[in-house]
Design a protein around this motif. Structure first.
Motif, PDB file in Angstrom:
ATOM      1  N   ILE A  66     -31.365  17.484 -12.435  1.00  0.00           N
ATOM      2  CA  ILE A  66     -30.234  17.327 -11.512  1.00  0.00           C
ATOM      3  C   ILE A  66     -30.158  15.889 -11.023  1.00  0.00           C
ATOM      4  N   ASN A  67     -31.278  15.337 -10.583  1.00  0.00           N
ATOM      5  CA  ASN A  67     -31.300  13.959 -10.084  1.00  0.00           C
ATOM      6  C   ASN A  67     -30.895  12.964 -11.163  1.00  0.00           C
ATOM      7  N   MET A  68     -31.318  13.206 -12.411  1.00  0.00           N
ATOM      8  CA  MET A  68     -30.980  12.314 -13.515  1.00  0.00           C
ATOM      9  C   MET A  68     -29.457  12.274 -13.732  1.00  0.00           C
ATOM     10  N   TYR A  69     -28.826  13.442 -13.794  1.00  0.00           N
ATOM     11  CA  TYR A  69     -27.384  13.494 -14.016  1.00  0.00           C
ATOM     12  C   TYR A  69     -26.606  12.881 -12.856  1.00  0.00           C
ATOM     13  N   VAL A  70     -27.005  13.180 -11.630  1.00  0.00           N
ATOM     14  CA  VAL A  70     -26.308  12.634 -10.468  1.00  0.00           C
ATOM     15  C   VAL A  70     -26.463  11.112 -10.417  1.00  0.00           C
ATOM     16  N   THR A  71     -27.653  10.598 -10.709  1.00  0.00           N
ATOM     17  CA  THR A  71     -27.878   9.156 -10.735  1.00  0.00           C
ATOM     18  C   THR A  71     -26.998   8.480 -11.777  1.00  0.00           C
ATOM     19  N   GLU A  72     -26.897   9.073 -12.965  1.00  0.00           N
ATOM     20  CA  GLU A  72     -26.053   8.507 -14.022  1.00  0.00           C
ATOM     21  C   GLU A  72     -24.577   8.528 -13.629  1.00  0.00           C
ATOM     22  N   LEU A  73     -24.126   9.582 -12.966  1.00  0.00           N
ATOM     23  CA  LEU A  73     -22.734   9.636 -12.500  1.00  0.00           C
ATOM     24  C   LEU A  73     -22.443   8.527 -11.508  1.00  0.00           C
ATOM     25  N   VAL A  74     -23.355   8.310 -10.580  1.00  0.00           N
ATOM     26  CA  VAL A  74     -23.162   7.263  -9.574  1.00  0.00           C
ATOM     27  C   VAL A  74     -23.144   5.886 -10.230  1.00  0.00           C
ATOM     28  N   LYS A  75     -24.036   5.660 -11.201  1.00  0.00           N
ATOM     29  CA  LYS A  75     -24.063   4.373 -11.915  1.00  0.00           C
ATOM     30  C   LYS A  75     -22.783   4.162 -12.721  1.00  0.00           C
ATOM     31  N   ALA A  76     -22.276   5.229 -13.350  1.00  0.00           N
ATOM     32  CA  ALA A  76     -21.085   5.119 -14.196  1.00  0.00           C
ATOM     33  C   ALA A  76     -19.804   4.936 -13.391  1.00  0.00           C
TER      34      ALA A  76
END
Length: 55
Positions: free
Chosen positions: A15-25
């Motif tokens: 979950i943290n990985m996907y949310v972090t990638e969304l914020v970066k993108a």
């Protein structure tokens, strides 16, 4: 930011990985919610963000 997980259990790390990638993108968007929907081998990630309507 609200995070909703539906379906089978997903580890906190994923979950943290996907949310972090969304914020970066999308650094220019204020993400208000993220939905993670798990269905067997498939996982859908949906992002909701606030739109600026002052234009």
């Amino acid at each position: 930011m609200k995070i909703n997980v539906k379906g089978e259990h997903v580890s906190e790390k994923i979950i943290n990985m996907y949310v972090t990638e969304l914020v970066k993108a999308h650094p220019d968007k204020h993400i208000s919610a993220v939905d993670i929907i798990v269905d067997g081998d498939k996982m859908k990630v949906r992002m909701m963000h606030d739109l600026d309507r002052t234009a």
